[in-house]
Scaffold this active site. Structure first.
Site, PDB file in Angstrom:
ATOM      1  N   LYS A 181     -46.677 -28.898  -2.907  1.00  0.00           N
ATOM      2  CA  LYS A 181     -46.730 -27.638  -3.656  1.00  0.00           C
ATOM      3  C   LYS A 181     -46.528 -26.503  -2.668  1.00  0.00           C
ATOM      4  CE  LYS A 181     -49.405 -25.251  -7.206  1.00  0.00           C
ATOM      5  NZ  LYS A 181     -48.651 -25.699  -8.374  1.00  0.00           N
ATOM      6  N   GLY A 229     -43.375 -22.803 -11.053  1.00  0.00           N
ATOM      7  CA  GLY A 229     -44.330 -21.965 -11.769  1.00  0.00           C
ATOM      8  C   GLY A 229     -44.424 -20.593 -11.146  1.00  0.00           C
ATOM      9  N   ASP A 231     -58.670 -22.249 -13.909  1.00  0.00           N
ATOM     10  CA  ASP A 231     -57.445 -22.247 -14.717  1.00  0.00           C
ATOM     11  C   ASP A 231     -57.236 -23.607 -15.383  1.00  0.00           C
ATOM     12  OD1 ASP A 231     -55.133 -21.255 -15.862  1.00  0.00           O
ATOM     13  OD2 ASP A 231     -53.873 -21.657 -14.115  1.00  0.00           O
TER      14      ASP A 231
END
Length: 512
Positions: A40, A20, A135
């Protein structure tokens, strides 16, 4: 990044799961405990200082303290040669964006309701500890076996904002799910911001599309800030009324008009009756034998966790105010809008909407629709066109009709012209409302340039209907339909010619 890389001499990267804007997610192995994990990796930008690294660590600590069945578990966080990483539980399942791709018309209503209730539970647990997601979107929600949901990436968007300020890059986030107030640069997201995004997500689950779908970033921002949100039932009539009302309330422009908190949203969702089952009909995949599950209340904050919210509501000193109700959150960003042309500037700190013409919203150029007798007469080759007695109209709508008579026989055809006038509504001008109506009515047509402010040729939906030309001049829309039984092949040409003539006359007419 490459497979086999070890972070902090403990976490081995095995295979890439996704990529991403802020980094990558890898399937990995915690070699110390021998358990699979998701890693991540967030690349720290060049010039990152100790404060940014410290902010990342603080946000990671907060995320690690969140304990709820619907929130992903964060095991660890660290830094390894300018690589910031989070170690999380490895989830089985797929994210909601993948689910939506398989359901372009929306999920079964009851499944959409139950999934959204689970997300609301998770948000409430985070909000209770002062954490705002910032988000919420389908890609940040995992659907696990049994339709259990897990919300991911709490706090990542907050770190992303810090990176944005450092690098000067565009704001990170998903504009289609962003609340109107987020487009104010000085706005700090609150739990009401998450509720708006939850409403957008519910709308998407029910209909297969986002509430607003502008064909450019500027158009999308304009729709989010100015246009009334559509209702799910407008797209899908079988949506229950209570669910339709809830989605509409979540998408309210003013944060104060949204439900008070995520728990209230979950309760309203569970109060919507499940549709009756049809004997002999199999349940859709993922819904069979899945009982309604009310998740437990959030655990109390761990000892030592500060109780002051991480994200606080904007103060009254926030920039960009307008005269009137100064304590209204809306008043801080309405002043940034222009009834005639919004300029969306993507800056280092966020989206900044500027209104170069000052704050004004008016009804528009036309205070009434034009009188039929004052209009130019349409022209049809080899025919006599005569104005006929038209139905009684109002100041906001009228229909003008003409007969088309050849010299040798009667009833060759007819011409119909329908006007509709739009006035201002809240902070939307009459021209804005006319534009929205024009787009809605002509979205499947072909654009005609040079006719008024915008024009379109709309093909008939069936062989029994007639084609028509639609155009807009300021706050007035006009539909022209010509029926010519003798020369059907030139109908579009004749409609377009009259639309050009009429639009030019209306554009040159002084405001009244």
């Amino acid at each position: 990044m490459r497979a086999g890389l070890r972070l902090a001499d403990r976490y081995r990267l095995d295979s890439l799961l996704g990529r991403g804007g802020m980094g990558e997610v890898w399937r990995g192995l915690d070699e110390r405990l021998g358990r699979p994990v998701a890693v991540k990796i967030l690349t720290a930008p060049a010039g990152a200082d100790a404060r940014l690294i410290s902010r990342f660590r603080r946000e990671a600590e907060i995320m690690a303290r969140l304990r709820h069945p619907g929130i992903v578990v964060v095991h660890d966080a660290g830094e390894d040669e300018q690589l910031l990483f989070l170690v999380m539980e490895l989830l089985d399942g797929e994210d909601l964006s993948a689910v939506l791709k398989r359901h372009p018309q929306g999920l079964p209503v009851d499944r959409a309701r139950r999934l959204t209730a689970g997300i609301a539970d998770a948000l409430h647990a985070a909000h209770q500890q002062g954490v705002v997601h910032r988000d919420v979107k389908p890609a940040n929600v995992m659907v696990r076996p049994g339709d259990r949901v897990t919300v991911m990436d709490f706090g990542i968007a907050r770190y992303a904002d810090q990176v944005t300020e450092l690098t000067g890059s565009a704001i990170l986030g998903t504009p289609a799910y962003m609340a109107p107030e987020q487009f104010e640069k000085a706005h700090e997201p609150t739990r009401q911001t998450d509720l708006y995004a939850l409403g957008g997500l519910l709308f998407a689950l029910l209909t297969g599309r986002t509430p607003f779908d502008g064909d450019s970033l500027r158009a999308l921002i304009r729709e989010i800030v100015l246009s009334d949100p559509p209702r799910p039932r407008e797209v899908r009539p079988d949506v229950p009324g209570d669910l339709d009302e809830l989605a509409h309330a979540l998408l309210a422009k003013d944060p104060r008009d949204r439900p008070p908190d995520a728990r209230a949203v979950a309760e309203r969702l569970r109060a919507v009756p499940a549709p009756p089952s049809v004997p002999g009909q199999a349940a859709p995949p993922g819904q069979a034998s899945v009982p309604e599950q009310v998740l437990p209340p959030p655990s109390p904050p761990p000892p030592g966790l500060r109780t002051k919210p991480i994200v606080e509501a904007p103060t009254a000193s926030a920039s960009a105010t307008v005269a009137g109700n100064r304590d209204s959150p809306i008043s801080r960003w309405v002043g940034l809008l222009a009834a005639a042309g919004i300029l969306a500037v993507i800056t280092g700190g966020g989206f900044l909407l500027r209104n170069p013409m000052g704050l004004w919203v008016d009804d528009g150029k036309f205070s009434t629709v034009p009188a039929c007798g004052r209009l130019p007469t349409p022209s049809i080759p080899d025919a006599k066109v005569s104005l006929t007695k038209s139905p009684q109209g109002t100041k906001d709508s009228a229909e003008c009709t003409w007969s088309v008579l050849p010299k040798d026989f009667a009833d060759r055809g007819s011409i119909s012209l329908k006007f509709k006038r739009y006035g201002k509504k809240k902070w939307e001008s009459g021209a804005d409302n006319a534009h929205a109506a024009f787009i809605s009515a002509s979205r499947w047509g072909a654009t005609l340039s040079g006719i008024g402010d915008e024009g379109n040729y709309i093909s008939p939906p069936s062989s029994f209907d007639e084609p028509q030309v639609m155009f807009r001049v300021d706050n007035l829309t006009a539909d022209i339909s010509i029926v010519d039984h003798e020369q059907q092949n030139v109908t579009e040409k004749n409609e377009t010619a009259y639309a050009e003539q009429l639009a030019a006359a209306l554009l040159n007419e002084p405001a009244r």
